[in-house]
Design an enzyme around this catalytic site. Structure first.
Site, PDB file in Angstrom:
ATOM      1  N   TYR A 124       1.306   6.186  -4.451  1.00  0.00           N
ATOM      2  CA  TYR A 124       2.200   5.088  -4.812  1.00  0.00           C
ATOM      3  C   TYR A 124       3.413   5.598  -5.582  1.00  0.00           C
ATOM      4  O   TYR A 124       4.535   5.148  -5.342  1.00  0.00           O
ATOM      5  CB  TYR A 124       1.444   4.019  -5.617  1.00  0.00           C
ATOM      6  CG  TYR A 124       0.249   3.454  -4.872  1.00  0.00           C
ATOM      7  CD1 TYR A 124       0.289   3.213  -3.504  1.00  0.00           C
ATOM      8  CD2 TYR A 124      -0.943   3.168  -5.534  1.00  0.00           C
ATOM      9  CE1 TYR A 124      -0.811   2.713  -2.812  1.00  0.00           C
ATOM     10  CE2 TYR A 124      -2.043   2.655  -4.859  1.00  0.00           C
ATOM     11  CZ  TYR A 124      -1.967   2.433  -3.499  1.00  0.00           C
ATOM     12  OH  TYR A 124      -3.052   1.936  -2.828  1.00  0.00           O
ATOM     13  N   ALA A 132      -6.942   0.756   2.898  1.00  0.00           N
ATOM     14  CA  ALA A 132      -8.122   1.601   3.097  1.00  0.00           C
ATOM     15  C   ALA A 132      -8.014   2.343   4.422  1.00  0.00           C
ATOM     16  O   ALA A 132      -7.456   1.828   5.393  1.00  0.00           O
ATOM     17  CB  ALA A 132      -9.395   0.760   3.075  1.00  0.00           C
ATOM     18  N   ASN A 189      -8.495   6.287  -9.761  1.00  0.00           N
ATOM     19  CA  ASN A 189      -8.078   6.655  -8.409  1.00  0.00           C
ATOM     20  C   ASN A 189      -6.716   7.355  -8.441  1.00  0.00           C
ATOM     21  O   ASN A 189      -5.684   6.790  -8.073  1.00  0.00           O
ATOM     22  CB  ASN A 189      -8.043   5.422  -7.499  1.00  0.00           C
ATOM     23  CG  ASN A 189      -7.881   5.779  -6.044  1.00  0.00           C
ATOM     24  OD1 ASN A 189      -7.533   6.899  -5.691  1.00  0.00           O
ATOM     25  ND2 ASN A 189      -8.131   4.803  -5.180  1.00  0.00           N
ATOM     26  N   GLU A 224      -2.618  -3.390  -7.785  1.00  0.00           N
ATOM     27  CA  GLU A 224      -3.506  -2.841  -8.794  1.00  0.00           C
ATOM     28  C   GLU A 224      -4.294  -1.711  -8.160  1.00  0.00           C
ATOM     29  O   GLU A 224      -4.656  -1.787  -6.986  1.00  0.00           O
ATOM     30  CB  GLU A 224      -4.513  -3.895  -9.303  1.00  0.00           C
ATOM     31  CG  GLU A 224      -3.900  -5.008 -10.123  1.00  0.00           C
ATOM     32  CD  GLU A 224      -3.490  -6.202  -9.288  1.00  0.00           C
ATOM     33  OE1 GLU A 224      -2.810  -7.090  -9.840  1.00  0.00           O
ATOM     34  OE2 GLU A 224      -3.825  -6.263  -8.088  1.00  0.00           O
TER      35      GLU A 224
END
Length: 150
Positions: free
Chosen positions: A120, A75, A113, A108
């Site tokens: 990723y 985050a 998103n 995960e």
């Protein structure tokens, strides 16, 4: 003036800032107690923070068990998003994994998103499957992603 972001291991003193970032980032944020346990009672836990001007502006957590790593959370403070800090955190996590001879990293991510999924994939992660109703707040599915290191 150009500010530089520094990446380092998280300390217990960082917990209040990390919890603030969790609260503005996730509908079911981790609490101070959870991070306290991660820092003091989980031998597999490793956490990295991004820092700018002595302020923690992002974090990445992972559990390294033998030769596998599971990313627990990533985050960045809202006002610092879009600057590559999440990518920097993930690159530091990958470097830590490689230094610890990890061969597989997994995580995960919410199926909605796409921003995170694109990051990723940029870092070499592949889609691995769906975990149905994974998120407890709204029962959204999670996309499992993984990358294998040589």
């Amino acid at each position: 003036m150009i500010n530089t972001v520094a990446y380092r291991r998280m300390t217990r003193e960082d917990i209040p800032s990390v919890v603030e970032i969790e609260e503005e980032s996730f509908s079911t944020p981790w609490t101070e107690e959870v991070f306290e346990h991660e820092m003091t009672g989980n031998a597999y836990a490793h956490y990295i923070v991004a820092e700018e001007e002595d302020q923690v502006i992002g974090h990445c957590g992972m559990w390294i068990v033998l030769d596998e790593c599971h990313i627990t959370n990533v985050a960045v403070r809202k006002q610092h998003r879009g600057r590559g800090i999440g990518e920097g955190l993930m690159r530091k996590a990958i470097a830590l994994c490689k230094a610890n001879e990890v061969r597989l990293m997994t995580l995960e991510v919410r199926v909605s998103n796409e921003t995170a999924q694109n990051l990723y994939r940029k870092l070499g992660f592949q889609d691995g499957g769906i975990r149905k109703n994974y998120y407890t707040d709204d029962h959204e599915d999670a996309l499992v992603m993984w990358v294998e290191f040589e």
